[in-house]
Design an enzyme around this catalytic site. Structure first.
Site, PDB file in Angstrom:
ATOM      1  N   ASP A 209      21.398  53.311  47.277  1.00  0.00           N
ATOM      2  CA  ASP A 209      21.804  54.159  48.398  1.00  0.00           C
ATOM      3  C   ASP A 209      20.611  54.592  49.243  1.00  0.00           C
ATOM      4  OD1 ASP A 209      20.594  55.786  46.556  1.00  0.00           O
ATOM      5  OD2 ASP A 209      22.081  57.404  46.678  1.00  0.00           O
ATOM      6  N   ASP A 286      15.012  61.896  34.914  1.00  0.00           N
ATOM      7  CA  ASP A 286      14.081  62.331  35.946  1.00  0.00           C
ATOM      8  C   ASP A 286      13.509  63.718  35.650  1.00  0.00           C
ATOM      9  OD1 ASP A 286      16.671  63.243  36.312  1.00  0.00           O
ATOM     10  OD2 ASP A 286      16.630  63.130  38.487  1.00  0.00           O
TER      11      ASP A 286
END
Length: 442
Positions: A209, A286
């Protein structure tokens, strides 16, 4: 033709078997130092090597079938076809290219977004036929429509698909976060394939994306030597978390060191991956990677103006931050020849002296003075924060990202967040006697 094909397949099989035997003899775990964990790692590496070789064999057989069909249709013999088209058995050349030192692999992680086509089109367009940036697309989810979209790009990319589609069992209260577990699982597998099966030494990781800037590849190519040279660096990111229009200077050459891992288009080396592999988390990779145990006081490079921009409002995070921040990020439009610039100022010994001088040599002002615009000069200024709540209060007023990860503010370096406010450089900084990050600030 049949005889030649038989010899060729036989040779490949013999090579595979030789690799297995050599590997087992060289790496067999014997003696008192025997450890189950070591065996597991060795088996996994062997599995990766075998999968890589099987992939080569698969492609080679595909080429052989195509050659056989061509011989039947044209009546030409194999020698003549190879003379007319030397690349007919080019799979070995392609595999060799992925192992060259100047190659930086691009790993795109996909799932069920058919808009992955948009990301791939931009990558291929701005790569400009530079084969030193091979594109590997790793797809999770087994979403057929997305698979078909990816396959339309043919030999411009290499598609691999995550084999583990098993469900992940979680307590009822955690089931809504299952997507984060699947993402972490996919990342681990895909990165392992990139560095082990494909033999990449360095990789740029993107998702399905992202739009990229025209100088996306030039940016990473230019910073590659800095990443390899400076042991106090562990990644290069294309993203500025506070990179909204009006909060960045119109200076696309500006680069910074940051203690915050941003992601959204980032580069790491195989050596760093080998550090992370054995302790890779089950979820929230993350946030985990931002923890001091992983970061080890190392920094990343990030740009003033982002080289990526996300268009993925809908995803596992349900659009968190998208409407408020992400959709306003400015994407660089001007090509910067980073490979021709002297970027050694980013090395820690050079950078820290100049950076701290700029920050703490600038006049200190209050938030009220900054907001009122009653500052006589146009020089950079500094706003000092002493507590987490004070930082968050200032960040909210200035429309910056307010959160901390393991005590580090977004884009922060030595606690300092640099941005532009009303065309003025501003440093939101801790006191000069700053002693380090407080991990309770989260």
């Amino acid at each position: 033709m049949r005889k030649k094909t038989f010899y060729l397949i036989g040779s490949i099989s013999f090579i595979c078997w030789t690799i297995i035997i050599c590997y087992l003899f060289v790496h067999k775990p014997l003696g008192k130092g025997f450890k189950y964990k070591d065996v597991t790692i060795q088996v996994e590496k062997l599995e990766n090597e075998l999968q890589s070789q099987l992939k080569v064999n698969e492609y080679l057989l595909m080429h052989l079938k195509a050659l056989k069909k061509q011989i039947q249709e044209t009546g030409k013999d194999l020698k003549r076809i190879l003379e007319e088209n030397p690349s007919a058995l080019s799979i070995q050349t392609e595999r060799k290219a992925i192992n060259t030192e100047d190659t930086i692999c691009v790993l795109l992680l996909a799932c069920n977004r058919v808009t992955v086509a948009r990301s791939l089109e931009k990558l291929i367009k701005h790569r400009n036929n530079d084969l030193s940036f091979p594109i590997i697309v790793s797809q999770d989810c087994n979403h057929e429509q997305t698979t078909n979209v990816i396959k339309r790009f043919g030999d411009q990319i290499t598609l691999i698909q995550h084999p583990d589609q098993s469900d992940i069992f979680l307590p009822p209260r955690e089931k809504k976060f299952k997507g984060y577990y699947k993402i972490a699982r996919h990342y681990r597998w895909a990165l392992n394939q990139t560095f082990h099966s494909f033999g990449c030494n360095t990789a740029i990781i993107v998702e399905d994306d992202l739009d990229i800037a025209p100088d996306f590849f030039e940016y990473f190519r230019g910073l590659y030597p800095i990443l390899k040279t400076d042991p106090t660096l562990w990644c290069v990111s294309a993203w500025n978390d506070n990179g909204k229009e009006g909060q960045v200077a119109n200076e696309p050459t500006l680069l910074y060191r940051t203690d915050f891992f941003s992601g959204l288009g980032w580069m790491l080396t195989k050596e760093t991956w080998l550090e992370l592999l054995d302790k890779w988390p089950r979820a929230y990779w993350d946030d985990w990677i931002r923890h001091p145990a992983q970061r080890k006081d190392r920094a990343c490079i990030r740009p003033e103006i982002s080289r990526t921009k996300t268009f993925g409002k809908i995803g596992v995070s349900n659009g968190l931050f998208y409407e408020k921040h992400l959709k306003y990020i400015k994407l660089n439009e001007k090509f910067v020849p980073f490979t021709k610039l002297n970027l050694t100022y980013l090395l820690k010994d050079n950078y820290d002296v100049a950076f701290l001088k700029s920050v703490y040599g600038s006049p200190s002002v209050s938030i009220q003075e900054l907001l009122s615009g009653n500052i006589e000069t146009n020089v950079a200024v500094r706003i000092t924060y002493k507590t987490k709540d004070e930082f968050k209060r200032y960040a909210k007023v200035l429309k910056l990202m307010e959160d901390f990860k393991s005590g580090v503010p977004r884009v922060g370096y030595r606690g300092v967040v640099s941005f532009v406010f009303q065309n003025r450089r501003v440093y939101l900084a801790p006191i000069p006697e700053w002693k380090g990050y407080d991990t309770s600030w989260t």
